[in-house]
Design a protein around this motif. Structure first.
Motif, PDB file in Angstrom:
ATOM      1  N   PRO A  30       0.839  -1.207   0.000  1.00 26.10           N
ATOM      2  CA  PRO A  30       0.000   0.000   0.000  1.00 26.10           C
ATOM      3  C   PRO A  30       0.872   1.254   0.000  1.00 26.10           C
ATOM      4  O   PRO A  30       2.045   1.228   0.393  1.00 26.10           O
ATOM      5  N   ALA A  31       0.268   2.356  -0.398  1.00 20.86           N
ATOM      6  CA  ALA A  31       0.993   3.625  -0.504  1.00 20.86           C
ATOM      7  C   ALA A  31       1.639   4.051   0.803  1.00 20.86           C
ATOM      8  O   ALA A  31       2.688   4.693   0.794  1.00 20.86           O
ATOM      9  N   LEU A  32       1.053   3.707   1.929  1.00 16.34           N
ATOM     10  CA  LEU A  32       1.584   4.145   3.223  1.00 16.34           C
ATOM     11  C   LEU A  32       2.460   3.094   3.899  1.00 16.34           C
ATOM     12  O   LEU A  32       2.767   3.216   5.087  1.00 16.34           O
ATOM     13  N   ASP A  33       2.910   2.090   3.168  1.00 20.19           N
ATOM     14  CA  ASP A  33       3.776   1.053   3.734  1.00 20.19           C
ATOM     15  C   ASP A  33       5.096   1.669   4.199  1.00 20.19           C
ATOM     16  O   ASP A  33       5.752   2.399   3.444  1.00 20.19           O
ATOM     17  N   PRO A  34       5.523   1.410   5.440  1.00 18.91           N
ATOM     18  CA  PRO A  34       6.754   2.025   5.955  1.00 18.91           C
ATOM     19  C   PRO A  34       8.014   1.594   5.199  1.00 18.91           C
ATOM     20  O   PRO A  34       8.929   2.398   5.025  1.00 18.91           O
ATOM     21  N   GLU A  35       8.060   0.354   4.732  1.00 17.26           N
ATOM     22  CA  GLU A  35       9.240  -0.093   4.002  1.00 17.26           C
ATOM     23  C   GLU A  35       9.320   0.591   2.635  1.00 17.26           C
ATOM     24  O   GLU A  35      10.398   0.990   2.183  1.00 17.26           O
ATOM     25  N   LEU A  36       8.182   0.767   1.985  1.00 19.57           N
ATOM     26  CA  LEU A  36       8.136   1.514   0.731  1.00 19.57           C
ATOM     27  C   LEU A  36       8.594   2.950   0.968  1.00 19.57           C
ATOM     28  O   LEU A  36       9.404   3.486   0.209  1.00 19.57           O
ATOM     29  N   ALA A  37       8.101   3.562   2.024  1.00 20.61           N
ATOM     30  CA  ALA A  37       8.487   4.943   2.342  1.00 20.61           C
ATOM     31  C   ALA A  37       9.991   5.059   2.569  1.00 20.61           C
ATOM     32  O   ALA A  37      10.620   6.025   2.118  1.00 20.61           O
ATOM     33  N   ALA A  38      10.583   4.075   3.231  1.00 17.24           N
ATOM     34  CA  ALA A  38      12.036   4.099   3.472  1.00 17.24           C
ATOM     35  C   ALA A  38      12.802   4.005   2.161  1.00 17.24           C
ATOM     36  O   ALA A  38      13.813   4.703   1.960  1.00 17.24           O
ATOM     37  N   LEU A  39      12.333   3.154   1.250  1.00 22.49           N
ATOM     38  CA  LEU A  39      13.002   3.027  -0.054  1.00 22.49           C
ATOM     39  C   LEU A  39      12.895   4.320  -0.850  1.00 22.49           C
ATOM     40  O   LEU A  39      13.873   4.786  -1.443  1.00 22.49           O
ATOM     41  N   ILE A  40      11.732   4.932  -0.846  1.00 18.72           N
ATOM     42  CA  ILE A  40      11.555   6.158  -1.615  1.00 18.72           C
ATOM     43  C   ILE A  40      12.314   7.319  -0.979  1.00 18.72           C
ATOM     44  O   ILE A  40      12.855   8.169  -1.683  1.00 18.72           O
ATOM     45  N   THR A  41      12.425   7.335   0.327  1.00 19.36           N
ATOM     46  CA  THR A  41      13.246   8.352   0.997  1.00 19.36           C
ATOM     47  C   THR A  41      14.704   8.195   0.575  1.00 19.36           C
ATOM     48  O   THR A  41      15.385   9.186   0.274  1.00 19.36           O
ATOM     49  N   ALA A  42      15.186   6.964   0.520  1.00 19.24           N
ATOM     50  CA  ALA A  42      16.558   6.709   0.070  1.00 19.24           C
ATOM     51  C   ALA A  42      16.736   7.143  -1.379  1.00 19.24           C
ATOM     52  O   ALA A  42      17.768   7.730  -1.740  1.00 19.24           O
ATOM     53  N   GLN A  43      15.723   6.901  -2.212  1.00 22.09           N
ATOM     54  CA  GLN A  43      15.775   7.334  -3.612  1.00 22.09           C
ATOM     55  C   GLN A  43      15.890   8.848  -3.692  1.00 22.09           C
ATOM     56  O   GLN A  43      16.713   9.383  -4.439  1.00 22.09           O
ATOM     57  N   GLN A  44      15.084   9.551  -2.914  1.00 19.72           N
ATOM     58  CA  GLN A  44      15.100  11.014  -2.965  1.00 19.72           C
ATOM     59  C   GLN A  44      16.413  11.584  -2.459  1.00 19.72           C
ATOM     60  O   GLN A  44      16.913  12.569  -2.996  1.00 19.72           O
ATOM     61  N   ARG A  45      16.989  10.960  -1.436  1.00 21.99           N
ATOM     62  CA  ARG A  45      18.306  11.407  -0.952  1.00 21.99           C
ATOM     63  C   ARG A  45      19.357  11.249  -2.039  1.00 21.99           C
ATOM     64  O   ARG A  45      20.191  12.120  -2.243  1.00 21.99           O
ATOM     65  N   GLU A  46      19.312  10.119  -2.730  1.00 23.67           N
ATOM     66  CA  GLU A  46      20.273   9.878  -3.798  1.00 23.67           C
ATOM     67  C   GLU A  46      20.101  10.891  -4.918  1.00 23.67           C
ATOM     68  O   GLU A  46      21.091  11.410  -5.454  1.00 23.67           O
ATOM     69  N   LEU A  47      18.871  11.198  -5.278  1.00 19.12           N
ATOM     70  CA  LEU A  47      18.631  12.202  -6.318  1.00 19.12           C
ATOM     71  C   LEU A  47      19.149  13.572  -5.886  1.00 19.12           C
ATOM     72  O   LEU A  47      19.731  14.297  -6.686  1.00 19.12           O
ATOM     73  N   ALA A  48      18.950  13.918  -4.630  1.00 22.51           N
ATOM     74  CA  ALA A  48      19.422  15.213  -4.127  1.00 22.51           C
ATOM     75  C   ALA A  48      20.938  15.308  -4.184  1.00 22.51           C
ATOM     76  O   ALA A  48      21.496  16.324  -4.592  1.00 22.51           O
ATOM     77  N   VAL A  49      21.624  14.230  -3.787  1.00 22.99           N
ATOM     78  CA  VAL A  49      23.090  14.202  -3.822  1.00 22.99           C
ATOM     79  C   VAL A  49      23.588  14.297  -5.266  1.00 22.99           C
ATOM     80  O   VAL A  49      24.597  14.940  -5.536  1.00 22.99           O
ATOM     81  N   ALA A  50      22.844  13.681  -6.194  1.00 19.52           N
ATOM     82  CA  ALA A  50      23.238  13.698  -7.602  1.00 19.52           C
ATOM     83  C   ALA A  50      22.932  15.037  -8.271  1.00 19.52           C
ATOM     84  O   ALA A  50      23.229  15.223  -9.447  1.00 19.52           O
ATOM     85  N   GLY A  51      22.327  15.963  -7.529  1.00 16.40           N
ATOM     86  CA  GLY A  51      22.055  17.276  -8.082  1.00 16.40           C
ATOM     87  C   GLY A  51      20.678  17.430  -8.680  1.00 16.40           C
ATOM     88  O   GLY A  51      20.370  18.449  -9.278  1.00 16.40           O
TER      89      GLY A  51
END
Length: 146
Positions: free
Chosen positions: A7-28
């Protein structure tokens, strides 16, 4: 890898997407990256290895017969094992089963490994449909035999 619907509010999904966003931010790409807001109209999948979510992706219905793949991510420690390709195939299969034969996606122009994955998975460049700074791709899947 076991691929599970989440589901959209799954905590493990949220953790993965947070990691994705951090990586995108670091990549500029932080300034142009869309902030994750879970949506019930996106079908999310999580790839699990040894009981831990290591990959994710989602698809969302767009125009008639069209789906957009979004939030593709594989944790860095698990890259190079074909997990991204497995996730793409699972997302395509789900979208196709829902009547979406055309699959679209977009990514940052600096994401060279991601672009290579999409192109080697049969996606071709198309004009931008989202952020004009991103590259967009499309693939038409063969129709399901009924």
């Amino acid at each position: 890898m076991l691929i599970e619907t989440r589901p959209a509010l799954d905590p493990e999904l949220a953790a993965l997407i947070t990691a994705q966003q951090r990586e995108l931010a670091v990549a500029g790409a932080g300034a142009g990256a869309r902030i994750f807001e879970p949506h019930d109209d996106v079908a999310y999948l999580v790839g699990v290895v040894n009981g831990r979510g290591v990959a994710c992706g989602g698809w969302q219905a767009r125009d008639a017969g069209v789906a957009e793949i979004t939030r593709m991510f594989v944790r860095p420690a698990h890259r190079g094992r074909g997990l991204g390709r497995q996730m793409i195939v699972a997302l395509e299969e789900e979208a196709l089963a829902a009547g979406r034969q055309v699959i679209r996606l977009e990514t940052g122009a600096h994401m060279l490994a991601v672009i290579a994955l999409y192109q080697s998975s049969g996606y071709a460049r198309i004009p931008a449909f989202g952020d004009p700074r991103n590259l967009c791709f499309e693939k038409t899947l063969p129709a399901l035999v009924q």
